[in-house]
Write a protein that holds these residues in place. Structure first.
Motif, mmCIF file in Angstrom:
data_model
loop_
_atom_site.group_PDB
_atom_site.id
_atom_site.type_symbol
_atom_site.label_atom_id
_atom_site.label_comp_id
_atom_site.label_asym_id
_atom_site.label_seq_id
_atom_site.Cartn_x
_atom_site.Cartn_y
_atom_site.Cartn_z
ATOM 1 N N THR A 1 18.395 63.215 52.583
ATOM 2 C CA THR A 1 17.965 63.415 51.190
ATOM 3 C C THR A 1 17.863 62.073 50.466
ATOM 4 O OG1 THR A 1 20.249 63.641 50.465
ATOM 5 C CG2 THR A 1 19.092 65.676 51.059
ATOM 6 N N ALA A 2 17.202 62.119 49.306
ATOM 7 C CA ALA A 2 16.995 60.887 48.541
ATOM 8 C C ALA A 2 18.193 60.553 47.658
ATOM 9 C CB ALA A 2 15.736 61.021 47.700
ATOM 10 N N THR A 3 19.101 61.528 47.447
ATOM 11 C CA THR A 3 20.325 61.200 46.696
ATOM 12 C C THR A 3 21.368 60.731 47.689
ATOM 13 O OG1 THR A 3 21.370 63.331 46.980
ATOM 14 C CG2 THR A 3 19.834 63.122 45.133
ATOM 15 N N THR B 1 19.158 67.702 56.952
ATOM 16 C CA THR B 1 18.049 66.818 56.561
ATOM 17 C C THR B 1 18.577 65.636 55.745
ATOM 18 O OG1 THR B 1 17.710 68.229 54.645
ATOM 19 C CG2 THR B 1 16.180 68.541 56.446
ATOM 20 N N ALA C 1 22.646 63.391 52.746
ATOM 21 C CA ALA C 1 22.238 64.401 53.729
ATOM 22 C C ALA C 1 22.745 65.771 53.309
ATOM 23 C CB ALA C 1 22.797 64.039 55.097
ATOM 24 N N ASP C 2 21.905 66.780 53.561
ATOM 25 C CA ASP C 2 22.341 68.175 53.449
ATOM 26 C C ASP C 2 22.519 68.684 54.867
ATOM 27 O OD1 ASP C 2 22.236 68.201 50.709
ATOM 28 O OD2 ASP C 2 20.147 68.930 50.640
ATOM 29 N N SER D 1 26.257 67.012 51.664
ATOM 30 C CA SER D 1 26.711 68.392 51.505
ATOM 31 C C SER D 1 26.735 69.094 52.849
ATOM 32 C CB SER D 1 25.798 69.144 50.533
ATOM 33 O OG SER D 1 24.584 69.483 51.181
ATOM 34 N N CYS E 1 20.616 56.752 51.140
ATOM 35 C CA CYS E 1 20.275 58.162 51.346
ATOM 36 C C CYS E 1 21.526 59.019 51.412
ATOM 37 C CB CYS E 1 19.504 58.358 52.649
ATOM 38 S SG CYS E 1 17.911 57.554 52.671
ATOM 39 N N PRO F 1 14.241 59.953 53.518
ATOM 40 C CA PRO F 1 14.389 61.315 52.982
ATOM 41 C C PRO F 1 13.328 62.237 53.571
ATOM 42 C CG PRO F 1 14.636 59.697 51.237
ATOM 43 C CD PRO F 1 14.227 58.938 52.459
ATOM 44 N N GLY F 2 13.759 63.449 53.901
ATOM 45 C CA GLY F 2 12.842 64.412 54.511
ATOM 46 C C GLY F 2 12.983 64.468 56.022
#
Ligand SMILES: Nc1ncnc2c1ncn2[C@@H]1O[C@H](COP(=O)(O)OP(=O)(O)O)[C@@H](O)[C@H]1O
Ligand SMILES: Cc1ncc(C[n+]2csc(CCOP(=O)(O)OP(=O)(O)O)c2C)c(N)n1
Ligand SMILES: [Mg+2]
Length: 331
Positions: free
Chosen positions: A307-309, A305, A244-245, A313, A242, A163-164
């Protein structure tokens, strides 16, 4: 054999292969002609196989024999690029269509096929170490290719981002899909309307130099080549833990994709993500590696990026698209 219009024995094929592919190479101690090739050992190798099959991956009605020879090898080289490695040799399995199959190829067409494949092999200094031949109901090519890591010794894998991390691609998305659909509808005439898309579908260029550059940047956390479309390959890349956005603007969509989707009333962004056979590289990097990315791979595009969820999106909306699957029912 040179004046024959058909290749009528295994020997004819092997002679033609010998004409196009040198049978000596610094990495090949024993070349084609024995039960096995003997290759110089490497500490570790990366190795992969991809099949390229008539009416599944290509059609004879709009692929020239040269296009087929090129792409069959290109898609394999692309998997080595996806690992951030350099290809070092390949083996060629050929299913040769029989005379009554409707897919039959004349000697001159085989000559073009091997010419294009050997040109791409020569570009990457790849010996053809051997292979196999069989008669079959349609044209099929199965290539096994191997390679080695570059200077850094690093091999870039899937599921090594966190994430990140920033997600980026090197290469165009959606363009080969526009080429495929246009060729399926219009045949070779599609080239007049969508030349970039048709070329991207028929003649993909594997991104070996990009992959090797990526492996040299320590903050790059993995890569893969996108063959089934970003929508299908992104989850494989980030892994189940993980999400991603993604942020992709219409301006980043290749011109022929914009034209094709406009002409056909399709959503250009979704079309781009569905893609397929893009052979672009997808990678992840920690934000502090972005300067190095800009310096060494200025043509990369940041697409989002990690993401942790586990959700995906696109431009702030939930993303629910799936790319190519051989076993899915296609519309
Ligand atoms: N017939 C098979 N036997 C063994 N492993 C396979 C087979 N087909 C695919 N795989 C493995 O499954 C993984 C995913 O395959 P695939 O989706 O074809 O990868 P790629 O998109 O990189 O070509 C790869 O590691 C591949 O080696
Ligand atoms: C006639 C035809 N129908 C459909 C397609 C679309 N298509 C076939 S395979 C494929 C995905 C890539 O091939 P695959 O064998 O999955 O490669 P891999 O993921 O193993 O590298 C796509 C989009 C095509 N290229 N030609
Ligand atoms: Mg594969």
């Amino acid at each position: 054999m040179a004046h024959c219009t058909t290749l009528s024995s295994e020997n004819d094929f092997l002679q033609l292969i010998h004409k196009h592919f040198p049978n000596s190479h610094e990495r090949m101690l024993i070349g084609r002609g024995d039960d096995c090739a003997q290759l110089r050992g490497q500490d570790s190798i990366v190795m992969t196989t991809d099949i390229f099959l008539e009416n599944v991956h290509f059609r004879r009605s709009y692929f020239s024999p040269a296009d087929i020879g090129h792409k069959a090898l290109a898609v394999n080289i692309s998997d080595i690029a996806g690992m951030g490695c350099r290809p070092t040799g390949f083996s060629l399995g050929l299913i040769v269509p029989d005379e009554h199959s409707g897919s039959f190829m004349q000697a001159a067409e085989w000559d073009e096929f091997f010419q294009a494949m050997s040109a791409l092999a020569a570009e990457h200094n790849l010996p053809l170490t051997g292979g196999d031949l069989s008669l079959g109901p349609c044209l099929g090519i199965s290539i096994t290719i191997w390679g080695e890591p570059g200077e850094s010794g690093r091999v870039l894998t899937r599921q090594s981002c966190s994430p990140g991390d920033v997600l980026f691609v090197c290469g165009d998305l959606g363009l080969p899909r526009a080429g495929l659909l246009a060729l399926e509808e219009l045949g070779p005439e599609a080239r007049k309307l969508y030349p970039g898309a048709v070329n991207a579908h028929l003649r993909p260029l594997p991104r070996i130099a990009d992959g090797l550059q990526l492996a040299e940047i320590p903050g790059v956390h993995g890569a893969m080549d996108i063959s089934d479309g970003l929508a299908r390959d992104l989850p494989r890349f980030i892994g189940p833990a993980c999400g991603a956005d993604l942020n992709i603007s219409a301006g980043e969509i290749p011109k022929d994709v914009r034209t094709y989707t406009q002409d056909n009333g399709l959503n250009p962004l979704h079309f781009t993500l569905l893609g397929g056979e893009d052979y672009a590289l997808l990678g992840a990097a920690s934000p502090d590696a972005l300067d190095a990315l800009k310096t060494h791979l200025p043509h990369h595009t940041v697409i989002g990026t990690v993401t942790a969820t586990t959700a995906l999106s696109l431009n702030g909306e939930p993303l629910d698209l799936t790319g190519f699957d051989h076993f899915a029912t296609h519309e």
